[in-house]
Design a protein around this motif. Structure first.
Motif, PDB file in Angstrom:
ATOM      1  N   ALA A   1      40.413  38.044  39.344  1.00 38.80           N
ATOM      2  CA  ALA A   1      39.238  38.402  40.141  1.00 38.80           C
ATOM      3  C   ALA A   1      39.550  39.587  41.060  1.00 38.80           C
ATOM      4  CB  ALA A   1      38.776  37.191  40.967  1.00 38.80           C
ATOM      5  N   ALA A   2      40.732  39.605  41.647  1.00 41.26           N
ATOM      6  CA  ALA A   2      41.119  40.715  42.515  1.00 41.26           C
ATOM      7  C   ALA A   2      41.231  42.011  41.730  1.00 41.26           C
ATOM      8  CB  ALA A   2      42.454  40.385  43.195  1.00 41.26           C
ATOM      9  N   ARG A   3      41.708  41.928  40.497  1.00 41.65           N
ATOM     10  CA  ARG A   3      41.800  43.116  39.663  1.00 41.65           C
ATOM     11  C   ARG A   3      40.416  43.682  39.353  1.00 41.65           C
ATOM     12  NH1 ARG A   3      46.170  44.441  36.427  1.00 41.65           N
ATOM     13  NH2 ARG A   3      44.795  44.790  34.634  1.00 41.65           N
ATOM     14  N   ARG A   4      39.461  42.778  39.101  1.00 42.82           N
ATOM     15  CA  ARG A   4      38.100  43.252  38.837  1.00 42.82           C
ATOM     16  C   ARG A   4      37.524  43.934  40.061  1.00 42.82           C
ATOM     17  NH1 ARG A   4      37.567  38.245  36.251  1.00 42.82           N
ATOM     18  NH2 ARG A   4      36.404  37.405  38.006  1.00 42.82           N
ATOM     19  N   THR A   5      37.800  43.369  41.232  1.00 44.65           N
ATOM     20  CA  THR A   5      37.308  43.938  42.482  1.00 44.65           C
ATOM     21  C   THR A   5      37.932  45.311  42.737  1.00 44.65           C
ATOM     22  OG1 THR A   5      37.042  41.728  43.401  1.00 44.65           O
ATOM     23  CG2 THR A   5      37.076  43.562  44.945  1.00 44.65           C
TER      24      THR A   5
ATOM     25  N   TYR B   1      46.575  27.754  37.395  1.00 42.82           N
ATOM     26  CA  TYR B   1      45.420  28.488  36.893  1.00 42.82           C
ATOM     27  C   TYR B   1      44.580  29.083  38.023  1.00 42.82           C
ATOM     28  CZ  TYR B   1      46.382  26.187  32.392  1.00 42.82           C
ATOM     29  OH  TYR B   1      46.958  25.755  31.223  1.00 42.82           O
ATOM     30  N   ALA B   2      44.502  28.407  39.157  1.00 40.43           N
ATOM     31  CA  ALA B   2      43.721  28.933  40.281  1.00 40.43           C
ATOM     32  C   ALA B   2      44.291  30.275  40.741  1.00 40.43           C
ATOM     33  CB  ALA B   2      43.714  27.927  41.424  1.00 40.43           C
ATOM     34  N   ALA B   3      45.615  30.354  40.817  1.00 44.16           N
ATOM     35  CA  ALA B   3      46.249  31.614  41.229  1.00 44.16           C
ATOM     36  C   ALA B   3      45.993  32.705  40.196  1.00 44.16           C
ATOM     37  CB  ALA B   3      47.744  31.404  41.432  1.00 44.16           C
ATOM     38  N   GLU B   4      46.035  32.346  38.917  1.00 42.90           N
ATOM     39  CA  GLU B   4      45.779  33.327  37.868  1.00 42.90           C
ATOM     40  C   GLU B   4      44.340  33.833  37.934  1.00 42.90           C
ATOM     41  OE1 GLU B   4      46.758  31.596  34.130  1.00 42.90           O
ATOM     42  OE2 GLU B   4      48.901  31.436  34.573  1.00 42.90           O
TER      43      GLU B   4
ATOM     44  N   THR C   1      46.816  39.363  26.430  1.00 47.36           N
ATOM     45  CA  THR C   1      47.981  39.324  27.300  1.00 47.36           C
ATOM     46  C   THR C   1      48.004  40.560  28.180  1.00 47.36           C
ATOM     47  OG1 THR C   1      49.261  38.091  25.655  1.00 47.36           O
ATOM     48  CG2 THR C   1      50.497  39.184  27.401  1.00 47.36           C
ATOM     49  N   VAL C   2      48.096  40.347  29.492  1.00 49.51           N
ATOM     50  CA  VAL C   2      48.240  41.435  30.450  1.00 49.51           C
ATOM     51  C   VAL C   2      49.712  41.536  30.822  1.00 49.51           C
ATOM     52  CG1 VAL C   2      47.593  42.296  32.727  1.00 49.51           C
ATOM     53  CG2 VAL C   2      45.911  41.066  31.336  1.00 49.51           C
ATOM     54  N   LEU C   3      50.260  42.730  30.742  1.00 51.69           N
ATOM     55  CA  LEU C   3      51.684  42.928  30.956  1.00 51.69           C
ATOM     56  C   LEU C   3      51.929  43.580  32.312  1.00 51.69           C
ATOM     57  CD1 LEU C   3      52.563  44.310  27.400  1.00 51.69           C
ATOM     58  CD2 LEU C   3      52.721  41.946  28.209  1.00 51.69           C
ATOM     59  N   LEU C   4      52.768  42.947  33.127  1.00 52.22           N
ATOM     60  CA  LEU C   4      53.156  43.512  34.415  1.00 52.22           C
ATOM     61  C   LEU C   4      54.394  44.382  34.235  1.00 52.22           C
ATOM     62  CD1 LEU C   4      52.849  40.373  36.748  1.00 52.22           C
ATOM     63  CD2 LEU C   4      51.144  42.141  36.310  1.00 52.22           C
TER      64      LEU C   4
END
Length: 339
Positions: free
Chosen positions: A335-339, A327-330, A249-252
């Protein structure tokens, strides 16, 4: 007579009343019974909007009417118009009638500066939204106001549940986690650090309150919630435990990023209700905790998802949260976080 007997609260309410010795008539739109309907319970069909049909069902009178589907002043007037034939009533409302004393409530949460600041916990004397026909909350407030006006003629217990959970729900919030696990989603995102608190109400606990109120007629308004409510992160962990899966779980820190991180419990402010009045007036003690009730809910949801697409199985939930499984948005967000 239990109106709405085929629903999420109606089924355990019928069971609880029958076990307590009541002669129960279970009323629903379909009028049928299933394997869970206790023996000796009568079943009848009713269109809740049909005044003549309701009057005919009441007949010469009954000791108790439990109305689980009333949601407007008109429905209250249906009941109060039959007050000479009804011994007492238990009517379902909602915690969404509360505002924070400044005109902000559930209906204003998405508006600029519309976030309510409720006291923690919320007691039954907290101010409520103005009655009207505009929203679900204002309709329930109108229902309550009309019943209050007839308090001297019809003893009524008004119950205000929170996020109701259990099988047969038209809006099963737990689907948010159950479907993700079934779809093999090993990661999820939760807004507000997963700390959102939206007080839960097990259908069986609400049924227990109905049972207690049935034996003690009087006019009262009571919150109808569980013991300590779990945070949304705790709910996710509990669902994982029942299903035997592990997720990350990633928490914002703040609100959801568009649809990413938004769950059916994600609120920026805690919505926690005080249950002292129910304990004092009815001797209420919860019959289940959130975790106690979860395996039955998960099993029911899993079975439904094998039979239908989630939007077909739960159209009310799909209308309320159309992007619940984006799911596509997630994936793009990760992917943006990895970048």
């Amino acid at each position: 007579m239990v109106i709405g007997a085929g629903g999420q609260i109606g089924r355990p309410a019928v069971e609880a009343l029958a076990k307590d010795g009541w002669e129960v008539t279970a009323v629903s739109r379909g009028g049928g019974r299933d394997e869970g309907t206790p023996g000796g319970v009568r079943t009848r069909r009713l269109d809740r909007e049909d005044d003549a049909a309701l009057t005919a069902l009441i007949g010469d009178g009954c000791d108790l009417v439990v109305d689980l589907v009333a949601y407007s002043a008109r429905h209250a007037r249906q009941l109060t118009g039959l007050a000479d034939r009804i011994g007492a009533a238990v009517v379902m409302s909602t915690v969404s009638v509360y505002d924070d004393g400044t005109g902000r409530g559930f209906d204003t949460m998405s508006e600029p500066d519309g976030l309510p600041r409720y006291p923690v916990p919320i007691t039954e004397d907290q101010s409520t939204v103005p009655p009207g026909d505009a929203t679900y909350s204002t309709r329930k407030a109108a229902l309550e106001r009309e019943l209050l006006a007839a308090a001297d003629r019809l003893p009524t217990t008004v119950l205000r549940p929170g996020a109701i959970h259990g099988p047969y729900s038209p809006l099963p919030r737990e689907l948010y986690f159950v479907k993700r696990n079934l779809d093999g989603r090993s990661r999820r995102v939760l807004a507000f650090r997963g700390e959102s608190l939206f007080h839960t109400s097990a259908a069986r606990n609400v049924a227990e309150l109905i049972r207690l109120a049935a034996a003690r007629p009087g006019f009262r308004v009571l919150n109808a919630c569980d013991p300590r409510p779990p945070t949304v992160a705790e709910i996710g962990a509990a669902v994982d435990a029942v299903m035997g899966v592990e997720t990350r779980t990633v928490l914002l820190d703040g609100a959801a990023s568009a649809s990413v991180g938004r769950s059916p419990w994600s609120v920026d402010v805690p919505v926690v209700c005080d249950m002292t009045a129910a304990e004092r007036e009815l001797g209420y003690r919860p019959v289940v905790t959130y975790r106690d009730n979860l395996p039955e809910t998960v099993e029911w949801l899993t079975r439904r998802l094998t039979e239908q697409d989630w939007r077909e199985a739960f159209p009310t939930l799909a209308r309320a949260y159309p992007d619940l499984f984006d799911y596509a948005a997630e994936d793009a967000w990760f992917a943006a976080r990895r970048t």
